[in-house]
Design a protein around this motif. Structure first.
Motif, short mmCIF file in Angstrom:
data_model
loop_
_atom_site.label_atom_id
_atom_site.label_comp_id
_atom_site.label_asym_id
_atom_site.label_seq_id
_atom_site.Cartn_x
_atom_site.Cartn_y
_atom_site.Cartn_z
N ALA A 75 0.82 -1.21 0.00
CA ALA A 75 0.00 0.00 0.00
C ALA A 75 0.85 1.26 0.00
CB ALA A 75 -0.92 0.00 1.22
N ALA A 76 2.07 1.18 0.50
CA ALA A 76 2.90 2.37 0.62
C ALA A 76 4.35 2.01 0.37
CB ALA A 76 2.75 2.99 2.01
N SER A 77 5.06 2.88 -0.33
CA SER A 77 6.48 2.65 -0.60
C SER A 77 7.23 3.96 -0.53
CB SER A 77 6.68 1.99 -1.97
OG SER A 77 6.06 2.75 -3.00
N ALA A 78 8.43 3.93 0.05
CA ALA A 78 9.23 5.13 0.26
C ALA A 78 10.62 4.93 -0.32
CB ALA A 78 9.32 5.46 1.75
N SER A 109 0.36 4.71 -2.16
CA SER A 109 1.01 5.92 -1.64
C SER A 109 2.51 5.82 -1.85
CB SER A 109 0.70 6.09 -0.15
OG SER A 109 -0.68 6.33 0.06
N PHE A 110 3.12 6.92 -2.28
CA PHE A 110 4.55 6.97 -2.53
C PHE A 110 5.16 8.14 -1.75
CE2 PHE A 110 2.54 5.36 -6.41
CZ PHE A 110 3.19 4.14 -6.55
N LEU A 111 6.36 7.90 -1.23
CA LEU A 111 7.15 8.95 -0.59
C LEU A 111 8.52 8.98 -1.26
CD1 LEU A 111 7.73 11.04 1.68
CD2 LEU A 111 8.54 9.12 3.07
N VAL A 112 8.93 10.15 -1.71
CA VAL A 112 10.24 10.32 -2.34
C VAL A 112 11.00 11.40 -1.60
CG1 VAL A 112 9.60 9.47 -4.63
CG2 VAL A 112 9.17 11.86 -4.04
N THR A 113 12.35 11.27 -1.58
CA THR A 113 13.17 12.25 -0.88
C THR A 113 14.32 12.70 -1.76
OG1 THR A 113 14.87 10.82 0.15
CG2 THR A 113 12.71 10.93 1.23
N ASP A 131 5.35 14.83 -10.39
CA ASP A 131 4.43 15.39 -11.39
C ASP A 131 3.64 14.31 -12.12
OD1 ASP A 131 5.24 17.94 -10.75
OD2 ASP A 131 6.69 18.10 -12.39
N ARG A 132 4.18 13.10 -12.22
CA ARG A 132 3.54 12.06 -13.03
C ARG A 132 2.62 11.15 -12.24
NH1 ARG A 132 7.89 10.27 -17.72
NH2 ARG A 132 8.84 12.33 -18.00
N VAL A 133 2.65 11.23 -10.93
CA VAL A 133 1.75 10.40 -10.12
C VAL A 133 0.32 10.91 -10.30
CG1 VAL A 133 1.09 9.73 -7.78
CG2 VAL A 133 3.51 9.79 -8.44
N LYS A 134 -0.58 10.02 -10.62
CA LYS A 134 -1.98 10.39 -10.89
C LYS A 134 -2.91 9.71 -9.88
CE LYS A 134 -1.09 10.58 -15.90
NZ LYS A 134 0.28 10.04 -15.80
N ALA A 135 -4.00 10.39 -9.59
CA ALA A 135 -5.03 9.83 -8.69
C ALA A 135 -5.59 8.55 -9.32
CB ALA A 135 -6.13 10.85 -8.48
N PRO A 136 -5.92 7.57 -8.47
CA PRO A 136 -6.08 7.65 -7.01
C PRO A 136 -4.80 7.47 -6.21
CG PRO A 136 -6.74 5.49 -7.76
CD PRO A 136 -6.41 6.27 -9.00
N ALA A 137 -3.66 7.33 -6.89
CA ALA A 137 -2.38 7.24 -6.16
C ALA A 137 -2.10 8.58 -5.49
CB ALA A 137 -1.26 6.87 -7.11
N ARG A 138 -1.31 8.52 -4.41
CA ARG A 138 -0.92 9.72 -3.69
C ARG A 138 0.59 9.75 -3.58
NH1 ARG A 138 -3.96 9.47 1.90
NH2 ARG A 138 -3.25 7.31 1.73
N VAL A 139 1.16 10.94 -3.56
CA VAL A 139 2.61 11.07 -3.45
C VAL A 139 2.95 12.15 -2.44
CG1 VAL A 139 2.75 12.73 -5.38
CG2 VAL A 139 4.78 11.38 -4.74
N SER A 140 3.97 11.89 -1.64
CA SER A 140 4.49 12.83 -0.65
C SER A 140 5.99 12.96 -0.88
CB SER A 140 4.20 12.35 0.77
OG SER A 140 2.83 12.07 0.96
N SER A 141 6.59 13.98 -0.31
CA SER A 141 8.03 14.17 -0.51
C SER A 141 8.68 14.78 0.71
CB SER A 141 8.29 15.07 -1.73
OG SER A 141 7.84 16.38 -1.49
N ILE A 142 9.97 14.53 0.84
CA ILE A 142 10.84 15.21 1.79
C ILE A 142 11.94 15.85 0.95
CG2 ILE A 142 12.45 14.98 3.72
CD1 ILE A 142 10.88 12.50 4.59
N VAL A 143 12.04 17.18 0.97
CA VAL A 143 13.07 17.89 0.20
C VAL A 143 13.90 18.70 1.19
CG1 VAL A 143 13.56 19.50 -1.66
CG2 VAL A 143 11.54 18.02 -1.81
N LEU A 144 15.13 18.25 1.43
CA LEU A 144 16.03 18.95 2.33
C LEU A 144 16.72 20.10 1.61
CD1 LEU A 144 17.77 15.84 3.96
CD2 LEU A 144 15.79 17.10 4.83
N ASP A 145 17.11 21.11 2.34
CA ASP A 145 17.87 22.20 1.72
C ASP A 145 19.22 21.71 1.22
OD1 ASP A 145 15.91 24.11 2.10
OD2 ASP A 145 16.64 24.68 4.08
N SER A 146 19.86 20.84 2.00
CA SER A 146 21.13 20.25 1.57
C SER A 146 21.29 18.90 2.23
CB SER A 146 22.32 21.15 1.94
OG SER A 146 22.44 21.27 3.36
N GLY A 147 21.99 18.03 1.56
CA GLY A 147 22.22 16.68 2.08
C GLY A 147 22.71 15.78 0.98
#
Length: 373
Positions: free
Chosen positions: A265-268, A311-315, A332-348
């Motif tokens: 159901a969820a992958s990160a 559900s997808f999580l990308v960093t 940008d390419r993830v389409k409903a009913p899928a959901r996408v979340s992100s973690i974007v650090l300033d640097s790392g």
């Protein structure tokens, strides 16, 4: 002495300091222009530089666990020689054989009901024909009477290439972080199944079912969840399962979630890339099969596969990571009913220090999207 142990690091540091001191003490005697003096100076300088280089390398490996053992460092895979005797109990029939246990490195005293337990196991995959070692973290709640009979969600945790499963326990501290998040009330207890994506070492299979080769995707998508569910109190439905990984493991995690929404159901993906690598470590993954190569391209799959309620999580980070553009394209390419979340650090950068900053919120995110029932 193990490669990652404190003893070998202490010996290397002592040797470097000792050689430096000997060089300072003997330098006046070796100041002459004679051949023996020149040879002596050259030897001491080279030996001191080499000792400092080795000590610095061991210190870096101790901090980031690039290599888990001497065999890993020199490219020798010892696990291939392991023989496991399978009994007739439920564990063996389920495809999981426990070979040992260890106590998680978490605060507290007492038994598993207080601190949890880490099982060292071998997972047998009948569909893929692959056997792989893994660590299974069971939270304290798994052993508590108040939760007797309760089913728990499970998360497959994957290293990068050529990492070892030990990296997930010691370097990235998944069990400790999961324990801390639960104690803080930020996450629910989950079973963590920790292993490397390199199930056919030393080859990097990129979690692909290779023609006439290792069926790695089948192992992770079918064999592993089924074996764990038959051995531990973990459900078999998609909502019971998630997957997370870094680098190569991150690519595998996203691919498993994208290609198998009926399983996960969820992958990160932490610092993931979005197309299968093809280099000397992978060999020929696709044997000229263009359809298989396109399928291994996650951005292509997002455009051409019907979206599912996953559900997808990308960093990534704005400075230090090379996957920033690809991550934005994925989002940008993830389409409903899928959901996408992100973690974007300033640097790392692409390293353990960055992933340790991302793992706590990623585990909380997984916990919010999985259920044990």
């Amino acid at each position: 002495m193990g490669l990652t142990g404190n003893a070998v690091l202490a010996v290397a540091a002592a040797l470097a300091v000792g050689l430096f001191a000997v060089t300072v003490l003997l330098w006046p005697r070796l100041a002459a222009r004679t051949a023996p003096a020149v040879v002596g100076r050259t030897f001491l300088l080279l030996a001191t530089q080499l000792a400092l280089f080795v000590a610095a390398g061991l210190l870096a490996n101790h901090a980031f666990l690039f290599y888990g053992s001497w065999a890993d460092l020199f490219g020798r895979e010892q696990e291939l020689g392991t023989v496991v005797d399978h009994g007739t109990g439920g564990g063996a029939s389920g495809g999981v054989v426990r070979t040992g246990t260890r106590r998680p490195d978490v605060p507290g005293t007492g038994g598993p009901a207080s601190v949890g337990r880490i099982d060292e196991v071998v997972v047998h995959g009948p569909a893929s024909g692959i056997d792989s070692r893994a660590y299974v973290y069971l939270p304290p709640e798994y052993f508590q009477a108040a939760h007797a009979g309760r089913m728990f969600p499970a998360v497959i945790v994957l290293t990068g290439y050529p990492g070892t499963a030990e990296n997930l326990v010691k370097g990235l501290r998944y069990p400790q972080t999961a324990h801390e998040r639960v104690k803080a009330g930020r996450a629910r207890p989950m079973v963590l199944v920790m292993l490397r994506p390199t199930v056919a070492p030393p080859r990097d299979t990129e979690c692909v079912d290779i023609q006439d080769g290792p069926r790695t995707e089948t192992f992770f998508a079918r064999d592993l969840p089924r074996a764990v569910s038959r051995t531990y109190r973990v459900g078999e439905r998609a909502r019971n399962w998630g997957v997370i990984g870094n680098s190569t493991g991150g690519y595998c995690a996203l691919k498993l979630g994208l290609h198998h929404p009926d399983r996960f159901a969820a992958s990160a993906g932490l610092s993931a890339y979005y197309r299968a690598a093809e280099d000397p470590t992978t060999g020929d993954l696709f044997h000229g099969d263009r359809a298989a190569r396109r399928r291994a391209d996650l951005l292509w799959s997002l455009d051409h596969r019907p979206p599912a309620a996953s559900s997808f999580l990308v960093t990534t980070s704005r400075q230090g990571e090379v996957n920033l553009r690809g991550t934005r394209e994925f989002i940008d390419r993830v389409k409903a009913p899928a959901r996408v979340s992100s973690i974007v650090l300033d640097s790392g950068g692409h390293n353990f220090a960055t992933w340790r900053r991302e793992i706590p919120p990623a585990l909380e995110w997984l916990s919010s999207r999985l259920t044990g029932d």
